[in-house]
Design a protein around this motif. Structure first.
Motif, mmCIF file in Angstrom:
data_model
loop_
_atom_site.group_PDB
_atom_site.id
_atom_site.type_symbol
_atom_site.label_atom_id
_atom_site.label_comp_id
_atom_site.label_asym_id
_atom_site.label_seq_id
_atom_site.Cartn_x
_atom_site.Cartn_y
_atom_site.Cartn_z
ATOM 1 N N ASN A 267 39.010 22.695 127.354
ATOM 2 C CA ASN A 267 38.232 22.701 126.109
ATOM 3 C C ASN A 267 37.564 21.354 125.853
ATOM 4 O OD1 ASN A 267 38.435 25.311 125.215
ATOM 5 N ND2 ASN A 267 40.271 24.973 124.002
ATOM 6 N N VAL A 268 38.340 20.292 126.017
ATOM 7 C CA VAL A 268 37.791 18.945 125.791
ATOM 8 C C VAL A 268 36.668 18.654 126.779
ATOM 9 C CG1 VAL A 268 38.322 16.483 125.883
ATOM 10 C CG2 VAL A 268 39.903 18.052 124.766
ATOM 11 N N THR A 269 36.861 19.047 128.039
ATOM 12 C CA THR A 269 35.830 18.803 129.062
ATOM 13 C C THR A 269 34.548 19.554 128.740
ATOM 14 O OG1 THR A 269 37.557 18.517 130.735
ATOM 15 C CG2 THR A 269 35.313 18.933 131.515
ATOM 16 N N LEU A 270 34.688 20.827 128.357
ATOM 17 C CA LEU A 270 33.500 21.615 128.020
ATOM 18 C C LEU A 270 32.782 21.065 126.784
ATOM 19 C CD1 LEU A 270 34.768 25.266 128.647
ATOM 20 C CD2 LEU A 270 33.071 24.000 129.983
ATOM 21 N N LEU A 271 33.557 20.675 125.773
ATOM 22 C CA LEU A 271 32.941 20.131 124.564
ATOM 23 C C LEU A 271 32.217 18.820 124.850
ATOM 24 C CD1 LEU A 271 35.708 20.877 121.898
ATOM 25 C CD2 LEU A 271 33.494 22.001 122.143
ATOM 26 N N LEU A 272 32.822 17.976 125.688
ATOM 27 C CA LEU A 272 32.157 16.727 126.057
ATOM 28 C C LEU A 272 30.871 16.997 126.841
ATOM 29 C CD1 LEU A 272 35.169 14.445 127.086
ATOM 30 C CD2 LEU A 272 33.715 14.228 125.064
ATOM 31 N N ALA A 273 30.930 18.010 127.722
ATOM 32 C CA ALA A 273 29.727 18.358 128.494
ATOM 33 C C ALA A 273 28.607 18.847 127.578
ATOM 34 C CB ALA A 273 30.072 19.420 129.538
ATOM 35 N N PHE A 274 28.950 19.717 126.622
ATOM 36 C CA PHE A 274 27.942 20.187 125.679
ATOM 37 C C PHE A 274 27.418 19.048 124.813
ATOM 38 C CE2 PHE A 274 29.899 24.510 126.269
ATOM 39 C CZ PHE A 274 28.737 25.112 126.750
ATOM 40 N N ALA A 275 28.302 18.122 124.426
ATOM 41 C CA ALA A 275 27.863 16.975 123.630
ATOM 42 C C ALA A 275 26.864 16.121 124.407
ATOM 43 C CB ALA A 275 29.066 16.137 123.208
ATOM 44 N N LEU A 276 27.141 15.900 125.694
ATOM 45 C CA LEU A 276 26.220 15.118 126.524
ATOM 46 C C LEU A 276 24.882 15.827 126.683
ATOM 47 C CD1 LEU A 276 28.575 13.770 129.351
ATOM 48 C CD2 LEU A 276 27.466 12.458 127.533
ATOM 49 N N ILE A 277 24.935 17.157 126.817
ATOM 50 C CA ILE A 277 23.690 17.917 126.968
ATOM 51 C C ILE A 277 22.798 17.739 125.746
ATOM 52 C CG2 ILE A 277 22.751 20.270 127.087
ATOM 53 C CD1 ILE A 277 25.128 21.003 128.852
ATOM 54 N N THR A 278 23.401 17.669 124.566
ATOM 55 C CA THR A 278 22.616 17.516 123.344
ATOM 56 C C THR A 278 22.214 16.069 123.077
ATOM 57 O OG1 THR A 278 24.656 17.345 122.032
ATOM 58 C CG2 THR A 278 23.674 19.529 122.273
ATOM 59 N N VAL A 279 23.014 15.103 123.524
ATOM 60 C CA VAL A 279 22.740 13.695 123.218
ATOM 61 C C VAL A 279 21.771 13.073 124.217
ATOM 62 C CG1 VAL A 279 23.793 11.393 123.103
ATOM 63 C CG2 VAL A 279 24.890 13.325 121.982
ATOM 64 N N ILE A 280 21.866 13.471 125.487
ATOM 65 C CA ILE A 280 21.036 12.844 126.524
ATOM 66 C C ILE A 280 19.539 12.932 126.219
ATOM 67 C CG2 ILE A 280 20.276 13.149 128.917
ATOM 68 C CD1 ILE A 280 23.170 13.470 129.713
#
Length: 293
Positions: free
Chosen positions: A16-29
């Motif tokens: 869950n943490v890995t997926l949430l971090l990945a989605f966060a990076l997708i939106t922040v990058i």
């Protein structure tokens, strides 16, 4: 004694943490890319394409944008439209939603049906333009404020929010001698701050991004909001055909790609800074108003 999480629970939490971090990076990058590109040189943008950290920083794009007082004037115009427009929206939305939430109001359902009807059918662009013209609002800020004074969707949500307030509050206020307006302003509105803050953000973002209506109704370039002016800057920076009369003669030669990114930063950053102040009310206001009591 605390229970230790099982291996399955740990693996699940890690995923869950890995997926949430990945989605966060997708939106922040993309935001980082736009901000970095606005500070990069035109040569570096052409050579590298995708930049997160420029090797050479430059303010040429921002110098180009701020090389005339026109931008500052448009920013002030947009702030005025956003503040005044949001106040008008909230005032009329609340003033109409509260009576529709009262069970003792006559013709409440037919009026509500008319409100819902406007969500499904509209007069169209040309009839709306003719109405605005006949009312004498062309080339005035009222053309951007009055036609959209009430959002039917927000009105219905606000009405549902008012319906959830306990009837005992109004009855107690009436016993104390408070009239309907007193109940509305002294009791209902203070209890509705989460919903009001939420819809204030919705309305404010809509006014800040005002573009199409400004193009239709505002012909005087000194009254352009920021979105229209920034579009003009992008057109001129790209070598396109635009209304150069709205620009001053001392514009420097711009780096095309970085100007586009700087335009995004300038037009987005101010309204983003408002969100943290309303964040605590945001989810609560929407959830409370979206459940029919």
């Amino acid at each position: 004694m605390p229970i230790k999480p099982s291996w399955g629970s740990r693996i699940f939490d890690s995923l869950n943490v890995t997926l949430l971090l990945a989605f966060a990076l997708i939106t922040v990058i993309p935001f980082i890319y736009v901000i970095a590109g606005s500070f990069a040189t035109q040569k570096e943008l052409l050579q590298r394409g995708f930049i997160l950290f420029p090797t050479e920083y430059t303010l040429d794009a921002y110098k180009y944008i701020f090389s005339t007082p026109t931008l500052v004037r448009s920013l002030l115009v947009t702030v005025y439209i956003t503040v005044v427009g949001t106040l008008i929206n909230i005032f009329f939305t609340c003033m109409m939603a509260y009576p529709l939430a009262r069970k003792d109001m006559d013709f409440r359902k037919p009026i509500l049906l008319l409100v819902v009807f406007t969500m499904l059918f509209g007069g169209g662009m040309i009839p709306t333009f003719l109405v605005v013209k006949q009312l004498g609002m062309i080339n005035t800020y009222w053309s951007l404020l009055i036609p959209g004074a009430i959002s039917a969707f927000n009105l219905i949500i606000m009405r549902n929010f008012f319906q959830q307030l306990p009837d005992g509050l109004e009855e107690s206020a009436k016993i104390d001698g408070c009239n309907d307006l007193g109940i509305f302003f002294r009791i209902v509105l203070p209890l509705s701050l989460p919903a009001i803050a939420t819809f204030s953000l919705f309305y404010a973002v809509g006014h800040w991004n005002t573009f199409f209506n400004a193009v239709l109704y505002i012909n005087d370039h000194t009254k352009w909001p920021i979105q229209v002016l920034l579009r003009q800057i992008v057109i001129l920076a790209s070598g396109g055909v635009g209304d150069s009369s709205s620009m001053e003669a001392d514009f420097v030669a711009p780096p095309e790609q970085s100007v586009k990114m700087a335009v995004i930063v300038v037009s987005t950053l101010p309204i983003l800074l408002v969100y943290p102040f309303l964040q605590k009310h945001f989810a609560k206001g929407v959830l409370l108003g979206s459940v029919k009591g």
